[in-house]
Design an enzyme around this catalytic site. Sequence first.
Site, short mmCIF file in Angstrom:
data_model
loop_
_atom_site.label_atom_id
_atom_site.label_comp_id
_atom_site.label_asym_id
_atom_site.label_seq_id
_atom_site.Cartn_x
_atom_site.Cartn_y
_atom_site.Cartn_z
N CYS A 181 0.83 -1.19 0.00
CA CYS A 181 0.00 0.00 0.00
C CYS A 181 0.88 1.25 0.00
O CYS A 181 1.79 1.37 -0.80
CB CYS A 181 -0.97 -0.01 1.16
SG CYS A 181 -0.21 -0.35 2.76
N ARG A 182 0.59 2.16 0.92
CA ARG A 182 1.28 3.45 0.84
C ARG A 182 2.64 3.47 1.52
O ARG A 182 3.44 4.36 1.29
CB ARG A 182 0.40 4.54 1.45
CG ARG A 182 -0.84 4.79 0.65
CD ARG A 182 -1.83 5.64 1.41
NE ARG A 182 -3.06 5.80 0.65
CZ ARG A 182 -4.25 6.03 1.21
NH1 ARG A 182 -4.35 6.12 2.51
NH2 ARG A 182 -5.32 6.17 0.45
#
Lengths: 261, 261
Positions: A181-182
């Site tokens: 993800c981030r």
Amino acid sequence: MEYATPDQQRAGLYEQLARIGKVVMHPKRIELLDLLCQGERSVDALAAATGLKVTTASAHLQVMRQSRLVETRREGTRVYYRAAGETVCRFATALADLGRARLAEVDQILRDIGTDAGGTERVTRNELLHRARSGEVVVLDVRPAEEYEAGHIPGAVSLPLEHLEAHLDELDPMIEVVAYCRGPLCLLAPQAVATLRDKGRRARCLEEGMPEWRQAGLPVASGPEATSGQAADPGRDRGAHHVAGSMWLSSGTTPEERTAL
Amino acid sequence: MEYATPDQQRAGLYEQLARIGKVVMHPKRIELLDLLCQGERSVDALAAATGLKVTTASAHLQVMRQSRLVETRREGTRVYYRAAGETVCRFATALADLGRARLAEVDQILRDIGTDAGGTERVTRNELLHRARSGEVVVLDVRPAEEYEAGHIPGAVSLPLEHLEAHLDELDPMIEVVAYCRGPLCLLAPQAVATLRDKGRRARCLEEGMPEWRQAGLPVASGPEATSGQAADPGRDRGAHHVAGSMWLSSGTTPEERTAL
DNA sequence: CGCATATTCCATAGATCTATGGATAACACA
DNA sequence: TGTGTTATCCATAGATCTATGGAATATGCG
């Protein structure tokens, strides 16, 4: 205008640096910065993502812009903000790293989540590079579609967390999932992995997120998914997953990869 | 105690990170952090160096300690503060880098000084490694003696800026000087170079300072100068300069270097 | 042009941060 | 134990920052 004494010059320098410090003194601004390191976004999208009122979000963004950490682009009636260059994202990463290294609280929160998500080790970049190449795993980008389009690991499949359960059947149960993800502080991948394991799938988180990947100088692809419009057509998606395993950084066999570098 | 929703967990994470941000939101705290990255110091030394009252400096240091960025050691009646690990200094460096990259004002101030100090290029690390090895240049550490002792480039000569003019005759006029200090934002080396050129010497600044050198993984020596008690005996110093050129990262031929790694 | 949307600007009340002097605590040394 | 030194704690006045509602701008679209 001019600084008279060296002391004043020095003070001036640190005052300038403090402008950057002021940006990251507020939790919401850090959150905004992290989001912007994933790609550009409009003000109201940012406000919605962070739970701020538009007017407050705008105020924060002004502060960030005055410190030259973000830049804007106007498109019709809306304004898109973006991080002002790689240096900014590197700084954000350094901040997160420092937080994890020095603040036990950060690690504690991460561990609270980590246990739910899967106490197992995260997958390292190198392991991913090896295993994905041979098709042993499928790489899943669980961020919102817009962020995937702004930049993703070549060969990764976009399946935003919010759509994960609904499209679970598109994932081959035989192939292990590596979700990212981030970044290390983002909860999306851990949550995705928790869900997947709940359903009896083999799944792990990637050790790092998109910004770290990019900062490591690894190739980044952009644009919508090559084969299908992101979880719109389950039928075609299955094919994509296979590709995801085999086309991994191979030799630019897809349009996606050719434009990646 | 526990965070109920993911949103709250996320907010908690960013709140923790903001603790670090708060440290660098104040110019004086950045200055303190920079000093601490050079080595440990007592409270009143820090107060004196930054022009703060002891009580104010202490307050700032408390903030920094609560954010776990600095640690303390008590020795008798005084307390020594130090940066809590390499990660902290790396963050400080990242902040300075970001400032130079994004804030035109920073570069402007540096240029204002730079023109006085010598518009010429700074010496890169690689150039230094090559030229110092062959004895073409002498490396001058112009920081205060305490910082030199806490860690310096192996083979460098300690000659704090404040003593430079008084001990100018100790420097061989034939050999070019490469001066370094605390980092790209530090004014000591530029000032030293300005002085030296004023006197007709060949002198340039090193591109980076001690923290960057250390962060690059290069060897760092510590302790007082090998041959003489820092500018106390000019007679012996001349010898040291020659050594400085030849013993450069050679093969640990001096006590200093053997302990460096 | 007039209306709708997306942002920014502004004024303000409430919260937070900073500098400082005076008091307190820890320690060294007679 | 008394005295001097170094650092921290505390209360406070003054400065700065944040959230928010309402007004002002800019742009797109009939």
